[in-house]
Design an enzyme around this catalytic site. Sequence first.
Site, mmCIF file in Angstrom:
data_model
loop_
_atom_site.group_PDB
_atom_site.id
_atom_site.type_symbol
_atom_site.label_atom_id
_atom_site.label_comp_id
_atom_site.label_asym_id
_atom_site.label_seq_id
_atom_site.Cartn_x
_atom_site.Cartn_y
_atom_site.Cartn_z
ATOM 1 N N HIS A 91 0.817 -1.210 0.000
ATOM 2 C CA HIS A 91 0.000 0.000 0.000
ATOM 3 C C HIS A 91 0.855 1.265 0.000
ATOM 4 C CE1 HIS A 91 -3.209 2.726 1.789
ATOM 5 N NE2 HIS A 91 -3.858 2.150 0.807
ATOM 6 N N ARG A 134 -11.293 11.502 9.273
ATOM 7 C CA ARG A 134 -12.388 11.743 8.326
ATOM 8 C C ARG A 134 -13.479 10.691 8.420
ATOM 9 N NH1 ARG A 134 -10.570 10.007 3.161
ATOM 10 N NH2 ARG A 134 -11.865 8.187 3.490
#
Length: 733
Positions: free
Chosen positions: A457, A586
């Site tokens: 990632h 978030r």
Amino acid sequence: MKTEDMLDFSETPTRRDITEEQETMVADDLATQPARFFNRELSWLAFNERVLAEATNPNYPLLERLRFLSISGSNIDEFLMVRVAGLAGQVRRQIEEISIDGLTPSQAIASTHEKVIQLEQIQQEIWTGLKVQLAEAGIRVVGEERLDAEREAWLRRYFLEHVMPVITPQAIDPAHPFPFVANQGIGVLFALTRQADEAPVMEMVLIPGPLPRFVRIPGEEAAWISIEDLICRNADELFPGFSVDGHGVFRILRDSDIEIEEDAEDLVRYYRTAIQRRRRGLVIVLQLQGAFDPSAEDLLRNQLGLDKALIMKTEGLIGISGLSAICDEDRPELKFEPYSPRYPERILEHDGEIFAAIREKDIVVQHPYESFEVVIDFLRQAARDPDVIAIKQTLYRAGKQSAIISALIYAAEQGKSVTAVVELKARFDEEQNLLWASQLERAGVQVIYGFVDWKTHAKTSMIVRREGESYRTYCHFGTGNYHPITARIYTDLSYFTADPAIGRDVGRLFNFITGYVEPKVTECLSISPISLRSTIYEGIDGEIENARNGKPAAIWAKLNSLTDPDLIDRLYAASQAGVDIDLVVRGICCLRPGIEGLSENIAVKSIIGRFLEHCRIWAFANGEELPNRKAKVYITSADAMSRNLDRRVEVMVPIANKTVHDQVLDQVMLANLLDTEQSWVLHPDGSYDRVGEVDNPFNLHRYFMTNPSLSGRGASLASGRKVPKLSLRRGNI
């Protein structure tokens, strides 16, 4: 917003007074109990509820509000196809593993189903209101109502020429096997009576994926119609000799996750097979529109093999995500004002020569305020430069039209050594990544697929360039993907450096990925699953020690998700020691803030707005009040989730360069903490509230759209223009 040198946001609120009921949840009750964590799935749905709330934001143009409604639909679809499907699979396999908040899979799936149904009802209410407002603005979305003769004639022609040749009515009876319904597929069941013998007949029409979800009807006034309504209003053309007694529209979602088998011998072949299997995954949601005929509903229930599936009925629109098509209507006054990202002036001052600019000093740019084109140019220039001998690149998501891929192919064709780490386990991009891998291999690129068990990632580029009698390594690190489309709406950081120690570490990182050579030590970088978790823990423990010694102690972090229980407990311990912790999370947040004796020193906010907050930052005060020059600042590709820390290859980069350090900490991180116009505050009970009106409102997106970055602006301030400086007063973050 004021434009003088110093902006004062001393009245910015981010904490809420705890109620008497919440005060009973003291540390002794929660410190070792699952209730100290929020449920992951419900926290994600709370995030999507905040996204959905933006569809009602009166400060947004009408079509942008419609876009948020569409995004909420797409988000919930993916959540159901992956997370809820995973829970359903655990229930079917009788796996009773308890989540960190104490729920069994059966309990979790019941709670998520209930919340999803609530959100779907809210979506329909919002759509009903937006539909009226769209009509008032001259954009009609029609259903069965009749139009003027000219438009009716056009619709009939369009159906006969573009739709009818593609669709295939199928009788539902013992002589015809029940057709396969694709994932996210929409179908219509018609109840008919054959006029010749008055016999009842049931027919199904599945809507092929290539057909548009909504059709734009020509005319001075904009008018749109859904493809299912278009088919239903032309049923007489489809079924001559039959009378239509009724119809029902349905949609299904299937389990779309891909599980990796540890003994997979050929990862590429495995994924090609798994992608095919995913298209036929178990049905996990059946959506029914309107007054669905009970016998038709029973037919679907029986034939689709529903097991632990969610059945949702609505009088409104199914497939809310399809409304994105209407957002393309050419009405600029109903959309956000167009924004053109800046190209870093530091690089322009070097006549566009990126390597020269990086040699002079490290650079960080913030997307989408600064153009992602600089990242593409970094690789393009490397591909053309005769002194560049090697390029190594990770690819997680690169999009369908990728200039990054083209640059790597060109470099290989020029005889350079090019290595691309292509991650096949990038959910819903597996097929595209297989295609890129094939094209890269044909061009001579050495393609590596990384680990079977772990996703790669990390977002990293490494370029080795011959300079004089030696070699210099240039590196790029991103908090987001090498994806030129998402880079226009995701806020991310791109960090460029030629630091030799970092270059050596990146070489070790690629050797780890390509050859499984685990680095025994790194000079600068922290790499998961080896050392990234321990680096974060060291930062937290350092602040705990400072607090115990009476020094200023604080942690700031910006993340997409916070779910790892051990990391959360570490933050709780820091709060109990007196460390002030401010988190901008978030999406999912399983940490429960504001509990006396446990987390009263932790504040959590979420920012939802025009751009998707995506960069990940950690900042540790290091003995002085934040922000300060001595603070330990890191950017990373990893979220605070167990999978990122333990089951993915991620990178965490320390920021030492003074200018870059100031931009990341004193601009990006601080602006996120100071935002009032797009912020939601998380309370101890799990609810979120928008930040209310304040005397000095601040919008971080507007701030960065109107002010150049510290690192990329070069000598642009020589003209005398001043950039507003952000500041805060202690205790009022």
